[in-house]
Design a protein around this motif. Structure first.
Motif, PDB file in Angstrom:
ATOM      1  N   ASP A 126       0.840  -1.197   0.000  1.00 11.01           N
ATOM      2  CA  ASP A 126       0.000   0.000   0.000  1.00 11.01           C
ATOM      3  C   ASP A 126       0.881   1.257   0.000  1.00 11.01           C
ATOM      4  N   PRO A 127       1.694   1.403  -1.029  1.00  7.66           N
ATOM      5  CA  PRO A 127       2.674   2.507  -1.008  1.00  7.66           C
ATOM      6  C   PRO A 127       2.265   3.731  -1.826  1.00  7.66           C
ATOM      7  N   ILE A 128       2.993   4.816  -1.625  1.00  4.17           N
ATOM      8  CA  ILE A 128       3.076   5.892  -2.614  1.00  4.17           C
ATOM      9  C   ILE A 128       4.123   5.402  -3.603  1.00  4.17           C
ATOM     10  N   ILE A 129       3.816   5.493  -4.887  1.00  5.48           N
ATOM     11  CA  ILE A 129       4.730   4.963  -5.909  1.00  5.48           C
ATOM     12  C   ILE A 129       5.449   6.122  -6.604  1.00  5.48           C
ATOM     13  N   VAL A 130       6.765   6.056  -6.620  1.00  4.81           N
ATOM     14  CA  VAL A 130       7.568   7.068  -7.318  1.00  4.81           C
ATOM     15  C   VAL A 130       8.128   6.371  -8.558  1.00  4.81           C
ATOM     16  N   TYR A 131       7.468   6.653  -9.684  1.00  9.77           N
ATOM     17  CA  TYR A 131       7.838   5.972 -10.929  1.00  9.77           C
ATOM     18  C   TYR A 131       8.787   6.875 -11.716  1.00  9.77           C
ATOM     19  N   VAL A 132      10.030   6.444 -11.834  1.00 10.71           N
ATOM     20  CA  VAL A 132      11.065   7.286 -12.449  1.00 10.71           C
ATOM     21  C   VAL A 132      11.758   6.512 -13.582  1.00 10.71           C
ATOM     22  N   SER A 133      11.366   6.817 -14.810  1.00 10.70           N
ATOM     23  CA  SER A 133      11.994   6.126 -15.940  1.00 10.70           C
ATOM     24  C   SER A 133      12.496   7.160 -16.939  1.00 10.70           C
ATOM     25  N   GLU A 255      -1.417   9.743   3.912  1.00  8.97           N
ATOM     26  CA  GLU A 255      -1.074   9.121   5.202  1.00  8.97           C
ATOM     27  C   GLU A 255      -0.570   7.687   5.027  1.00  8.97           C
ATOM     28  N   LYS A 256       0.375   7.513   4.081  1.00  7.79           N
ATOM     29  CA  LYS A 256       0.943   6.177   3.838  1.00  7.79           C
ATOM     30  C   LYS A 256       2.202   5.996   4.674  1.00  7.79           C
ATOM     31  N   LYS A 257       2.605   4.749   4.820  1.00  8.76           N
ATOM     32  CA  LYS A 257       3.818   4.437   5.571  1.00  8.76           C
ATOM     33  C   LYS A 257       4.885   3.789   4.692  1.00  8.76           C
ATOM     34  N   GLN A 258       4.571   3.697   3.396  1.00 10.31           N
ATOM     35  CA  GLN A 258       5.506   3.022   2.479  1.00 10.31           C
ATOM     36  C   GLN A 258       5.662   3.845   1.197  1.00 10.31           C
ATOM     37  N   ILE A 259       6.904   3.869   0.703  1.00  9.16           N
ATOM     38  CA  ILE A 259       7.171   4.463  -0.615  1.00  9.16           C
ATOM     39  C   ILE A 259       7.914   3.413  -1.428  1.00  9.16           C
ATOM     40  N   ILE A 260       7.497   3.251  -2.675  1.00 10.39           N
ATOM     41  CA  ILE A 260       8.241   2.387  -3.602  1.00 10.39           C
ATOM     42  C   ILE A 260       8.757   3.266  -4.733  1.00 10.39           C
ATOM     43  N   ALA A 261      10.043   3.157  -5.027  1.00 10.92           N
ATOM     44  CA  ALA A 261      10.586   3.801  -6.222  1.00 10.92           C
ATOM     45  C   ALA A 261      10.778   2.694  -7.255  1.00 10.92           C
ATOM     46  N   CYS A 262      10.370   2.940  -8.485  1.00  7.75           N
ATOM     47  CA  CYS A 262      10.559   1.923  -9.529  1.00  7.75           C
ATOM     48  C   CYS A 262      10.788   2.596 -10.879  1.00  7.75           C
ATOM     49  N   GLY A 263      11.301   1.800 -11.834  1.00  5.38           N
ATOM     50  CA  GLY A 263      11.679   2.344 -13.146  1.00  5.38           C
ATOM     51  C   GLY A 263      13.194   2.480 -13.218  1.00  5.38           C
ATOM     52  N   ALA A 284       7.894   6.582   7.990  1.00  8.60           N
ATOM     53  CA  ALA A 284       7.642   5.696   6.845  1.00  8.60           C
ATOM     54  C   ALA A 284       8.966   5.120   6.331  1.00  8.60           C
ATOM     55  N   GLU A 285       8.901   4.360   5.258  1.00  2.32           N
ATOM     56  CA  GLU A 285      10.104   3.718   4.722  1.00  2.32           C
ATOM     57  C   GLU A 285      10.028   3.708   3.192  1.00  2.32           C
ATOM     58  N   ALA A 286      11.178   3.889   2.543  1.00  2.00           N
ATOM     59  CA  ALA A 286      11.215   3.827   1.076  1.00  2.00           C
ATOM     60  C   ALA A 286      12.088   2.664   0.627  1.00  2.00           C
ATOM     61  N   LEU A 287      11.609   1.920  -0.329  1.00  3.55           N
ATOM     62  CA  LEU A 287      12.354   0.774  -0.864  1.00  3.55           C
ATOM     63  C   LEU A 287      12.256   0.758  -2.384  1.00  3.55           C
ATOM     64  N   THR A 288      13.144   0.001  -2.987  1.00  2.24           N
ATOM     65  CA  THR A 288      13.016  -0.274  -4.416  1.00  2.24           C
ATOM     66  C   THR A 288      13.299  -1.755  -4.638  1.00  2.24           C
TER      67      THR A 288
END
Ligand code: FE2
Length: 330
Positions: A126-133, A255-263, A284-288
């Motif tokens: 259930d993350p905020i998604i940071v899509y970077v391509s 109000e999320k607790k997760q961030i995903i970076a992808c791309g 919160a925490e950010a992962l890829t």
């Protein structure tokens, strides 16, 4: 169920196989079109590369997975967004395999494939998604929606995005301005890491949208008039700070607790550290995911293809299509 995924949106022709019973990627093979020195991708040349390497890459993926086409239940391909001639090759290969071996066919959005494989590997559901391509830079959230019959489904919503250039293209363009032999974002990142000094550069952010043209024009004028490591570090840090600020707003708002970076650009460790530092300030925490899955690849298409197939969204090979501008929130 075993799904074979084909990626061909830009410089990579990738073929991956996902086994749903084992919940495992069995293979992830790639053929990479290298751009001529000082130039960006020439779509026609890249599509010729894909056509020449398609057969061999599919064979390699099957061999690594120790399977034959008769073991495959579903073929998935990226229908967009991407370069038209390149998309056509992946679409043609997938529809041919579907017709010849009488197996189901699904069309996948490239951005969705990046997101789903990152969710699968990080277990952040259930993350905020940071899509970077290359061409896309977007801050995304997945929302529960309801159709007319009261059935719930999930939909991606783009909260903010670049108003001009994608992060990957920004770095590639700047690398070519610096006359790097291999004009690529990773070259800028290597040069940037030679210093920890930083100089202020144009910074454009409006709500959760951001822009990089001003930064690019300013940095271009500084070439030859500023230490190259300082120039690259200031350029990279400024661009990443814009993305982090927009991501922080999204994290707070939802109000999320997760961030995903992808791309592709999520392979840059500086960006992940920056996002994680910001996330930790808010509990919160950010992962890829692994670089193998952040770079364009067929395995992510196979996994997203599985998810799409089980929701019943298959198509007939005669209706296979592509859309260069297919948005993830369409
Ligand atoms: Fe990509």
């Amino acid at each position: 169920m075993k799904v074979l995924g084909i990626e061909s949106t830009a410089h990579t022709f990738g073929v991956g196989i996902y086994d749903s019973k084992l919940d495992k990627i069995l293979s992830n093979e790639k053929a990479y079109y290298k751009t001529p020195a000082g130039q960006g991708i020439i779509p026609r040349k890249a599509s010729e590369h894909h056509a020449q390497n398609a057969n061999e890459t599919i064979r390699r993926a099957l061999k690594t997975a120790k399977l034959s086409m008769k073991d495959i239940d579903v073929v998935a391909y990226c229908a967009g967004p991407g370069l038209g001639p390149c998309l056509q090759i992946g679409c043609a290969c997938a529809s041919f395999l579907s017709a010849k071996f009488d197996i189901a066919l699904v069309a996948i959005n490239h951005c969705q494939a990046h997101i789903e494989i990152a969710k699968w590997q990080t277990k952040f559901l259930d993350p905020i998604i940071v899509y970077v391509s290359g061409a896309n830079t977007q801050i995304i959230v997945e929302q529960e929606c309801e159709n007319k019959n009261g059935e719930s489904f999930k939909k991606f919503r783009v909260l903010g995005e670049t108003l001009d250039i994608g992060l990957g293209n920004l770095f590639d363009m700047f690398s070519r301005e610096l006359k790097d032999e291999f004009g690529h974002g990773s070259t800028i990142a290597k040069k940037a890491l030679r210093t920890d000094k930083y100089e202020l550069m144009p910074y454009t952010i409006k709500g959760m949208n951001f822009a990089f043209s001003g930064l690019f024009s300013y940095a271009k004028k500084k070439i030859g008039r500023m230490d190259e490591a300082l120039l690259c570090n200031s350029f990279m840090q400024t661009a990443f700070c814009e993305v982090c600020e927009a991501s922080e707003r999204a994290l707070m708002l939802y109000e999320k607790k997760q961030i995903i970076a992808c791309g592709g650009v999520a392979q840059n460790k500086v960006l992940i550290q920056k996002l994680d530092m910001m996330a930790k300030m808010h509990g919160a925490e950010a992962l890829t995911c692994d670089d193998e899955f952040n770079a364009d690849n067929g395995a992510m298409v196979a996994y997203a293809g599985y998810l799409q197939y089980i929701t019943g969204k298959k198509i007939d090979y005669k209706d296979a299509w592509t859309d260069q501008k297919w948005r993830v929130d369409a």
